[in-house]
Motif scaffolding. Structure first.
Motif, PDB file in Angstrom:
ATOM      1  N   PRO A  19     -14.113  26.998  13.189  1.00  0.00           N
ATOM      2  CA  PRO A  19     -14.641  27.216  11.906  1.00  0.00           C
ATOM      3  C   PRO A  19     -15.050  28.658  11.910  1.00  0.00           C
ATOM      4  CG  PRO A  19     -16.219  26.014  13.092  1.00  0.00           C
ATOM      5  CD  PRO A  19     -15.044  26.219  13.970  1.00  0.00           C
ATOM      6  N   SER A  20     -14.827  29.336  10.488  1.00  0.00           N
ATOM      7  CA  SER A  20     -15.307  30.499  10.703  1.00  0.00           C
ATOM      8  C   SER A  20     -15.871  30.808   9.026  1.00  0.00           C
ATOM      9  CB  SER A  20     -14.163  31.564  10.898  1.00  0.00           C
ATOM     10  OG  SER A  20     -12.952  31.265   9.786  1.00  0.00           O
ATOM     11  N   LEU A  58     -20.231  35.437  15.113  1.00  0.00           N
ATOM     12  CA  LEU A  58     -20.558  34.194  15.362  1.00  0.00           C
ATOM     13  C   LEU A  58     -19.101  33.422  15.097  1.00  0.00           C
ATOM     14  CD1 LEU A  58     -23.258  32.196  13.748  1.00  0.00           C
ATOM     15  CD2 LEU A  58     -20.976  31.154  13.506  1.00  0.00           C
ATOM     16  N   SER A  59     -18.268  33.743  14.035  1.00  0.00           N
ATOM     17  CA  SER A  59     -17.072  32.895  14.089  1.00  0.00           C
ATOM     18  C   SER A  59     -16.059  32.989  15.283  1.00  0.00           C
ATOM     19  CB  SER A  59     -16.131  33.567  12.777  1.00  0.00           C
ATOM     20  OG  SER A  59     -17.101  33.421  11.577  1.00  0.00           O
ATOM     21  N   CYS A  60     -16.194  34.363  15.633  1.00  0.00           N
ATOM     22  CA  CYS A  60     -15.360  34.697  17.086  1.00  0.00           C
ATOM     23  C   CYS A  60     -16.061  34.011  18.223  1.00  0.00           C
ATOM     24  CB  CYS A  60     -15.671  36.043  17.539  1.00  0.00           C
ATOM     25  SG  CYS A  60     -14.692  37.039  16.632  1.00  0.00           S
ATOM     26  N   GLY A  61     -17.213  33.498  18.315  1.00  0.00           N
ATOM     27  CA  GLY A  61     -17.979  32.824  19.121  1.00  0.00           C
ATOM     28  C   GLY A  61     -17.626  31.311  19.332  1.00  0.00           C
ATOM     29  N   ALA A  62     -17.244  30.774  17.829  1.00  0.00           N
ATOM     30  CA  ALA A  62     -16.708  29.491  17.499  1.00  0.00           C
ATOM     31  C   ALA A  62     -15.203  29.318  18.260  1.00  0.00           C
ATOM     32  CB  ALA A  62     -16.820  28.975  16.278  1.00  0.00           C
ATOM     33  N   ALA A  63     -14.511  30.499  18.000  1.00  0.00           N
ATOM     34  CA  ALA A  63     -13.133  30.517  18.620  1.00  0.00           C
ATOM     35  C   ALA A  63     -13.028  30.435  19.919  1.00  0.00           C
ATOM     36  CB  ALA A  63     -12.528  31.678  18.280  1.00  0.00           C
ATOM     37  N   ALA A 134     -29.177  18.958  19.166  1.00  0.00           N
ATOM     38  CA  ALA A 134     -29.955  19.980  19.785  1.00  0.00           C
ATOM     39  C   ALA A 134     -29.829  20.123  21.135  1.00  0.00           C
ATOM     40  CB  ALA A 134     -31.491  19.246  19.534  1.00  0.00           C
ATOM     41  N   ALA A 135     -29.391  19.101  21.792  1.00  0.00           N
ATOM     42  CA  ALA A 135     -28.991  19.645  23.306  1.00  0.00           C
ATOM     43  C   ALA A 135     -27.646  20.466  23.351  1.00  0.00           C
ATOM     44  CB  ALA A 135     -28.941  18.166  23.936  1.00  0.00           C
ATOM     45  N   ALA A 136     -26.643  19.975  22.329  1.00  0.00           N
ATOM     46  CA  ALA A 136     -25.440  20.681  22.395  1.00  0.00           C
ATOM     47  C   ALA A 136     -25.833  22.213  21.933  1.00  0.00           C
ATOM     48  CB  ALA A 136     -24.534  19.871  21.470  1.00  0.00           C
ATOM     49  N   ALA A 137     -26.478  22.356  21.151  1.00  0.00           N
ATOM     50  CA  ALA A 137     -26.793  23.667  20.818  1.00  0.00           C
ATOM     51  C   ALA A 137     -27.305  24.708  21.817  1.00  0.00           C
ATOM     52  CB  ALA A 137     -27.709  23.834  19.558  1.00  0.00           C
ATOM     53  N   GLY A 248     -19.960  25.651  17.652  1.00  0.00           N
ATOM     54  CA  GLY A 248     -18.730  24.782  18.157  1.00  0.00           C
ATOM     55  C   GLY A 248     -19.040  23.591  18.954  1.00  0.00           C
ATOM     56  N   GLU A 249     -20.008  23.633  19.889  1.00  0.00           N
ATOM     57  CA  GLU A 249     -20.368  22.708  20.674  1.00  0.00           C
ATOM     58  C   GLU A 249     -21.290  21.553  19.804  1.00  0.00           C
ATOM     59  OE1 GLU A 249     -20.766  20.227  24.190  1.00  0.00           O
ATOM     60  OE2 GLU A 249     -19.398  21.823  23.525  1.00  0.00           O
ATOM     61  N   LEU A 250     -21.985  22.069  19.142  1.00  0.00           N
ATOM     62  CA  LEU A 250     -22.869  21.509  18.187  1.00  0.00           C
ATOM     63  C   LEU A 250     -21.952  20.389  17.244  1.00  0.00           C
ATOM     64  CD1 LEU A 250     -25.940  22.112  16.235  1.00  0.00           C
ATOM     65  CD2 LEU A 250     -23.987  20.948  14.967  1.00  0.00           C
TER      66      LEU A 250
END
Length: 326
Positions: A19-20, A58-63, A134-137, A248-250
């Motif tokens: 996502p971005s 942030l979008s790059c972090g999701a990638a 929350a744990a995923a975050a 991404g993990e969440l």
């Protein structure tokens, strides 16, 4: 055995699903042998809504998160070096071993993940699911604060004010129009089929993209939805990169639990609403995104996946890259 170069290129290709903000896909990968570098692409930055590039990073972090999930699904161990400059991150392929079915399932979840702007059902998200999110975050390097009822009402007012401010900003309106509506043949942005035909009548308003959508959003309200702030301790580029990995993990965990996620970025795009969000956190953290969490109606088909740039536009394999198996 698949070579490190091929595995990294395949992971970068899988990261196109990340996502971005406004589906701008503001990243670029460079593969060189058994290492791969992640760069932000300012040409796809939202200059008006994200002048400091926070949401771009942030979008790059999701990638980055998606690429690491894809590598693990292929049985590759990797090390990651994260930097506040450019490149934003470097992934080094370390060793290959038989893929774990759990890691393969995680990649499958990312392949079906999507942004769902439909109204959620009256079924609440289970407390255990919220704890898992929350744990995923936290695993991704951020935190999740679920808002109480009074805070949700404050959020509704905040988003109303931010929406009003953006509607009266001609430059912001023009920028939104570049990325929303139509068929999006260029492989970016949010097509009409992913936007509600009518703005849902909810307590917390969704973003008004200023164009007619074609998605049947459904009736009802958002009374059963949870709203949460994704936040962290810092406000530097490295913190926003981590926020993208946390998102991404969440979202991966949410998809596995049947929970729909709708990111709301407008409150962090304006200084006055961003400050108000920080006050909700007791001034102990920096807000990165607001998330709506809910249960989508299983009787109605979800929106299609938004378009993606071709791999050739976001992945470069340097000539002469080594093809040795690790």
């Amino acid at each position: 055995m698949t070579t490190a170069t091929d595995a990294l290129a395949a992971a970068a290709d899988a990261a196109r699903l990340a996502p971005s903000v406004h589906n701008t896909q503001p990243w670029r990968w460079v593969v060189d042998g058994d290492r791969m570098e992640l760069f932000a692409v300012p040409e796809r930055q939202l200059a008006e809504q994200d002048p400091d590039g926070r949401l771009m990073v942030l979008s790059c972090g999701a990638a980055l998160h998606h690429a690491l999930v894809a590598l693990a699904a292929a049985g590759w161990k990797a090390s990651v070096t994260r930097d506040a400059g450019e490149p934003l991150a470097v992934i080094q392929a370390v060793a290959h071993e038989p893929a774990d079915p759990h890691d393969m399932h995680r990649l499958q979840l990312l392949q079906v993940r999507r942004t769902d702007r439909r109204v959620v059902t009256d079924e609440p998200v289970a407390p255990a699911a919220l704890e898992a999110l929350a744990a995923a975050a936290r695993r991704g390097g951020a935190r999740l604060h679920v808002l109480n009822r009074d805070q949700v009402l404050q959020l509704a007012v905040m988003i109303e004010h931010s929406g009003e401010a953006q509607r009266h900003d001609a430059k912001m309106q023009a920028e939104t129009a570049q990325w929303a509506g139509g068929s999006r043949p260029d492989g970016t942005g949010i097509p009409a089929v992913s936007l509600p035909a009518e703005t849902p009548l909810t307590t917390v308003a969704e973003r008004d993209f200023g164009v007619a959508g074609a998605l049947a959003a459904g009736g009802g309200h958002d009374s059963a939805a949870n709203y949460a702030i994704l936040y962290g301790e810092g406000d530097e580029r490295s913190d926003w990169l981590a926020a993208g990995e946390a998102l991404g993990e969440l979202w991966l965990v949410a998809t596995g639990r049947g929970t729909a996620v709708l990111p709301l970025s407008s409150p962090v795009e304006l200084d006055f609403t961003r400050v108000a969000l920080r006050r909700m956190l007791g001034d102990v953290g920096w807000p990165y995104l607001v998330l709506r969490l809910g249960i989508a109606d299983p009787e109605h088909a979800g929106p299609p996946h938004t378009p993606r740039l071709p791999a050739s536009a976001v992945v470069s394999v340097l000539p002469g890259s080594g093809n040795r198996a690790v």
